[in-house]
Design an enzyme around this catalytic site. Sequence first.
Site, PDB file in Angstrom:
ATOM      1  N   LYS A 162       0.843  -1.192   0.000  1.00 34.60           N
ATOM      2  CA  LYS A 162       0.000   0.000   0.000  1.00 34.60           C
ATOM      3  C   LYS A 162       0.881   1.247   0.000  1.00 34.60           C
ATOM      4  O   LYS A 162       1.773   1.391   0.853  1.00 34.60           O
ATOM      5  CB  LYS A 162      -0.908   0.008   1.232  1.00 34.60           C
ATOM      6  CG  LYS A 162      -1.953  -1.099   1.234  1.00 34.60           C
ATOM      7  CD  LYS A 162      -3.001  -0.903   0.152  1.00 34.60           C
ATOM      8  CE  LYS A 162      -4.136  -1.908   0.280  1.00 34.60           C
ATOM      9  NZ  LYS A 162      -5.174  -1.701  -0.745  1.00 34.60           N
ATOM     10  N   ASP A 190      -0.365  -0.510  -4.608  1.00 34.87           N
ATOM     11  CA  ASP A 190      -1.740  -0.014  -4.659  1.00 34.87           C
ATOM     12  C   ASP A 190      -1.784   1.350  -3.995  1.00 34.87           C
ATOM     13  O   ASP A 190      -1.584   1.469  -2.785  1.00 34.87           O
ATOM     14  CB  ASP A 190      -2.667  -0.991  -3.939  1.00 34.87           C
ATOM     15  CG  ASP A 190      -4.129  -0.568  -4.002  1.00 34.87           C
ATOM     16  OD1 ASP A 190      -4.432   0.453  -4.654  1.00 34.87           O
ATOM     17  OD2 ASP A 190      -4.970  -1.270  -3.406  1.00 34.87           O
ATOM     18  N   GLU A 216      -2.127  -0.324  -8.780  1.00 29.77           N
ATOM     19  CA  GLU A 216      -3.573  -0.143  -8.743  1.00 29.77           C
ATOM     20  C   GLU A 216      -3.936   1.320  -8.473  1.00 29.77           C
ATOM     21  O   GLU A 216      -3.340   1.966  -7.611  1.00 29.77           O
ATOM     22  CB  GLU A 216      -4.197  -1.010  -7.649  1.00 29.77           C
ATOM     23  CG  GLU A 216      -4.086  -2.503  -7.865  1.00 29.77           C
ATOM     24  CD  GLU A 216      -4.745  -3.273  -6.740  1.00 29.77           C
ATOM     25  OE1 GLU A 216      -5.798  -2.820  -6.238  1.00 29.77           O
ATOM     26  OE2 GLU A 216      -4.198  -4.322  -6.340  1.00 29.77           O
ATOM     27  N   ASP A 241      -8.986  -0.014 -10.380  1.00 21.70           N
ATOM     28  CA  ASP A 241      -9.698  -0.636  -9.263  1.00 21.70           C
ATOM     29  C   ASP A 241     -10.960   0.164  -8.960  1.00 21.70           C
ATOM     30  O   ASP A 241     -12.034  -0.122  -9.473  1.00 21.70           O
ATOM     31  CB  ASP A 241      -8.786  -0.740  -8.046  1.00 21.70           C
ATOM     32  CG  ASP A 241      -9.441  -1.442  -6.869  1.00 21.70           C
ATOM     33  OD1 ASP A 241     -10.610  -1.853  -6.975  1.00 21.70           O
ATOM     34  OD2 ASP A 241      -8.785  -1.579  -5.814  1.00 21.70           O
ATOM     35  N   LYS A 265     -13.860  -6.846  -8.050  1.00 22.34           N
ATOM     36  CA  LYS A 265     -14.317  -7.150  -6.693  1.00 22.34           C
ATOM     37  C   LYS A 265     -15.835  -7.264  -6.719  1.00 22.34           C
ATOM     38  O   LYS A 265     -16.522  -6.371  -7.226  1.00 22.34           O
ATOM     39  CB  LYS A 265     -13.878  -6.059  -5.713  1.00 22.34           C
ATOM     40  CG  LYS A 265     -12.364  -5.925  -5.594  1.00 22.34           C
ATOM     41  CD  LYS A 265     -11.965  -4.762  -4.697  1.00 22.34           C
ATOM     42  CE  LYS A 265     -10.449  -4.637  -4.609  1.00 22.34           C
ATOM     43  NZ  LYS A 265     -10.025  -3.453  -3.806  1.00 22.34           N
TER      44      LYS A 265
END
Length: 368
Positions: A162, A190, A216, A241, A265
């Site tokens: 992250k 991400d 992402e 995303d 997702k």
Amino acid sequence: MIITQVELYKSPVKLKEPFKISLGILTHANNVIVRIHTASGHIGYGECSPFMTIHGESMDTAFIVGQYLAKGLIGTSCLDIVSNSLLMDAIIYGNSCIKSAFNIALYDLAAQHAGLPLYAFLGGKKDKIIQTDYTVSIDEPHKMAADAVQIKKNGFEIIKVKVGGSKELDVERIRMIREAAGDSITLRIDANQGWSVETAIETLTLLEPYNIQHCEEPVSRNLYTALPKIRQACRIPIMADESCCNSFDAERLIQIQACDSFNLKLSKSAGITNALNIIRLAEQAHMPVQVGGFLESRLGFTAAAHVALVSKTICYYDFDTPLMFEADPVRGGIVYQQRGIIEVPETAGLGAGYQKDYLSGLEKICIN
């Protein structure tokens, strides 16, 4: 297979450590469980994990909206999944997260009725290995590097990092993680919409020497028209995303050549029905797809794993968050093996449910 009863549960589960991303910090997975009963005695399970900063939903709002959806579905056939999805959209706009839990439960029931594991019901095959990454939360560089080393010691071969802070700090984070974890580890990053367009280009350019698999959502999802500029300026592949929630988003991103891949997702796409539409668009565009999730339990990720087997264009997997739970409330479901490899159940339907003792301790409402 007429729906006779729906149960909704609030399911807050404490995490082993706070989960930190550029959008905020979470100490619990604040989920909602859906159980759909039919006149034939079958029970279908679904789950969602609302993020207010992404879905605009919370556990409390999903619990309330779920009651309206449940009332609308009582008396319908659980096999009419597309019709029931349209019915839920007619009841209330948006709220994709709680709708996904209902949609998953409907597919669970339909696959049970067919006597097939869900992936087979969807036309999928067990013809590939599902290997998940494990995520390093955003933190100070030395802490993130230490976390990456521990993840490697635990047997994972793919690490998702992250980022989304300042250019200097993010580069230092990745530099220290790469040095600590070594070159054998696959690194993904991400940003969770954390950068400006300029910072994204500058940071991704500086990160090119560290062999990053993909990045992402580098900028705000509202800035999706800037993704082609970022993609053209940088060699690190861009994965959409938050800017890719449904098939309309996917088609738009493909048309403007905004990204190299999609992160799928179920709670963004309102469940499996629209997820399959995104997958078909990705196949036509020859774009790879990652299947992931939010902070669902193993039940939610079991649904995601079944979906991951429906297409060879799905080649990245982000199924780690159930391993971050202090306790596992799920019975059946996916099994985590060495190296982050995941085994999908062969039981008819989803192949997962919840422990009765766990459900009995949760806040619940029953709609008949």
